[in-house]
Design a protein around this motif. Structure first.
Motif, mmCIF file in Angstrom:
data_model
loop_
_atom_site.group_PDB
_atom_site.id
_atom_site.type_symbol
_atom_site.label_atom_id
_atom_site.label_comp_id
_atom_site.label_asym_id
_atom_site.label_seq_id
_atom_site.Cartn_x
_atom_site.Cartn_y
_atom_site.Cartn_z
ATOM 1 N N HIS A 10 2.093 -1.492 4.664
ATOM 2 C CA HIS A 10 1.407 -0.773 3.592
ATOM 3 C C HIS A 10 2.346 0.190 2.866
ATOM 4 O O HIS A 10 2.310 0.291 1.636
ATOM 5 C CB HIS A 10 0.187 -0.036 4.148
ATOM 6 C CG HIS A 10 -0.975 -0.940 4.390
ATOM 7 N ND1 HIS A 10 -1.083 -1.728 5.515
ATOM 8 C CD2 HIS A 10 -2.060 -1.211 3.638
ATOM 9 C CE1 HIS A 10 -2.193 -2.433 5.443
ATOM 10 N NE2 HIS A 10 -2.812 -2.141 4.316
ATOM 11 N N ARG A 42 3.292 -0.274 -1.078
ATOM 12 C CA ARG A 42 2.932 0.808 -1.996
ATOM 13 C C ARG A 42 4.182 1.371 -2.682
ATOM 14 O O ARG A 42 4.184 1.592 -3.888
ATOM 15 C CB ARG A 42 2.190 1.909 -1.233
ATOM 16 C CG ARG A 42 1.808 3.109 -2.067
ATOM 17 C CD ARG A 42 0.903 2.793 -3.207
ATOM 18 N NE ARG A 42 -0.373 2.306 -2.762
ATOM 19 C CZ ARG A 42 -1.305 1.844 -3.585
ATOM 20 N NH1 ARG A 42 -1.090 1.813 -4.880
ATOM 21 N NH2 ARG A 42 -2.441 1.403 -3.131
ATOM 22 N N VAL A 89 5.463 -1.202 -5.351
ATOM 23 C CA VAL A 89 4.616 -1.257 -6.549
ATOM 24 C C VAL A 89 4.725 0.039 -7.342
ATOM 25 O O VAL A 89 4.880 0.021 -8.570
ATOM 26 C CB VAL A 89 3.159 -1.578 -6.166
ATOM 27 C CG1 VAL A 89 2.218 -1.382 -7.348
ATOM 28 C CG2 VAL A 89 3.051 -3.003 -5.632
ATOM 29 N N SER A 145 -5.427 -6.827 1.104
ATOM 30 C CA SER A 145 -4.724 -5.547 1.141
ATOM 31 C C SER A 145 -3.562 -5.669 0.161
ATOM 32 O O SER A 145 -3.242 -6.777 -0.283
ATOM 33 C CB SER A 145 -4.197 -5.252 2.554
ATOM 34 O OG SER A 145 -3.187 -6.176 2.921
ATOM 35 N N LEU A 146 -2.942 -4.569 -0.167
ATOM 36 C CA LEU A 146 -1.800 -4.641 -1.086
ATOM 37 C C LEU A 146 -0.660 -5.462 -0.493
ATOM 38 O O LEU A 146 -0.169 -6.394 -1.145
ATOM 39 C CB LEU A 146 -1.340 -3.236 -1.484
ATOM 40 C CG LEU A 146 -0.231 -3.190 -2.536
ATOM 41 C CD1 LEU A 146 -0.644 -3.903 -3.822
ATOM 42 C CD2 LEU A 146 0.161 -1.751 -2.827
ATOM 43 N N SER A 192 -1.720 -9.146 -0.333
ATOM 44 C CA SER A 192 -1.740 -9.763 -1.658
ATOM 45 C C SER A 192 -0.334 -10.057 -2.148
ATOM 46 O O SER A 192 -0.069 -11.136 -2.695
ATOM 47 C CB SER A 192 -2.452 -8.841 -2.655
ATOM 48 O OG SER A 192 -3.800 -8.681 -2.288
ATOM 49 N N TRP A 202 -8.701 -3.204 -6.317
ATOM 50 C CA TRP A 202 -7.718 -2.432 -7.091
ATOM 51 C C TRP A 202 -8.407 -1.706 -8.247
ATOM 52 O O TRP A 202 -8.097 -0.564 -8.532
ATOM 53 C CB TRP A 202 -6.618 -3.360 -7.603
ATOM 54 C CG TRP A 202 -5.604 -2.638 -8.435
ATOM 55 C CD1 TRP A 202 -5.562 -2.556 -9.804
ATOM 56 C CD2 TRP A 202 -4.498 -1.877 -7.961
ATOM 57 N NE1 TRP A 202 -4.495 -1.801 -10.210
ATOM 58 C CE2 TRP A 202 -3.814 -1.361 -9.099
ATOM 59 C CE3 TRP A 202 -4.006 -1.578 -6.696
ATOM 60 C CZ2 TRP A 202 -2.677 -0.568 -8.999
ATOM 61 C CZ3 TRP A 202 -2.856 -0.783 -6.588
ATOM 62 C CH2 TRP A 202 -2.217 -0.297 -7.727
ATOM 63 N N LEU A 257 -7.973 -0.566 -3.000
ATOM 64 C CA LEU A 257 -7.094 -1.549 -2.360
ATOM 65 C C LEU A 257 -6.007 -0.791 -1.606
ATOM 66 O O LEU A 257 -5.212 -0.077 -2.191
ATOM 67 C CB LEU A 257 -6.461 -2.488 -3.396
ATOM 68 C CG LEU A 257 -5.550 -3.580 -2.823
ATOM 69 C CD1 LEU A 257 -6.369 -4.567 -1.970
ATOM 70 C CD2 LEU A 257 -4.833 -4.329 -3.939
#
Length: 199
Positions: free
Chosen positions: A24, A28, A31, A69-70, A73, A193, A198
């Motif tokens: 995660h 994060r 992104v 989840s991020l 995905s 999202w 998300l």
């Protein structure tokens, strides 16, 4: 043979909670970094992450993350892009078989009609670019629509091979089911999202 005391001292596999936390945090950070930069080279490097770092490296980061989840995905988007890149004939066949039965999905995916092989690669790159520079929910929806078309094409391909190759037909039916599940997961992630939930 290792002494039992030495064997007990060897580090085991990474704790699943820590692995999830790392997945995660890296997703994060990646992104967020891409969305705050104005350097197009950063986005270009992220789109080509698998070619530069290897699929195993990306898998080590995100393959075990929850599908919706991020990191989950991102993993699915990179695998989808890699499949398009490595096996264009199969992807093109599945797309052409499925697109007629899924006109709404074709519009959402945004592939020209009739598609050329390069168009599918452009879509895969555009989806990842959208994750980093555009509306992430839209990028996930486009990828989901693309997977739905490929799922439909795989199902049609399975039906056409049922008599001549029942084992291959069964394998393709499973592939169609897996692609449909991936589409649903990506679309659900897009919905999350939009609501800011998300993880």
């Amino acid at each position: 043979m290792l002494d039992p005391r030495d064997a007990d001292a060897l580090p085991g596999d990474v704790d699943p909670a820590l692995r999830d936390e790392v997945a995660h945090a890296t997703a994060r950070a990646l992104v967020d970094r891409a969305r705050t930069t104005e350097d197009p080279k950063v986005v270009e490097r992220l789109i080509h992450l698998v070619e530069n770092e290897g699929l195993d490296t990306v898998a080590g980061l995100w393959a075990d993350a929850a599908p919706v989840s991020l990191p989950g995905s991102l993993w699915r988007l990179y695998v989808l892009r890699e499949w398009v890149r490595r096996d264009m004939p199969t992807v093109m066949l599945r797309y052409r078989l499925g697109v007629e039965a899924a006109p709404v999905q074709e519009a959402v995916a945004g592939v020209p009609s009739p598609p050329e092989p390069g168009d599918l690669q452009v879509l895969a790159d555009a989806v990842l670019s959208g994750v980093f520079t555009g509306d992430l929910a839209v990028a996930l929806e486009r990828a989901g629509a693309f997977c739905r078309i490929l799922s439909t094409g795989a199902a049609f391909d399975a039906d056409s091979r049922e008599v001549a190759d029942p084992t291959g037909a069964t394998r393709m039916t499973r592939s169609a089911s897996s692609l449909l599940r991936t589409a649903e997961e990506l679309e659900h992630a897009g919905d999350l999202w939009r609501t800011g939930s998300l993880e």
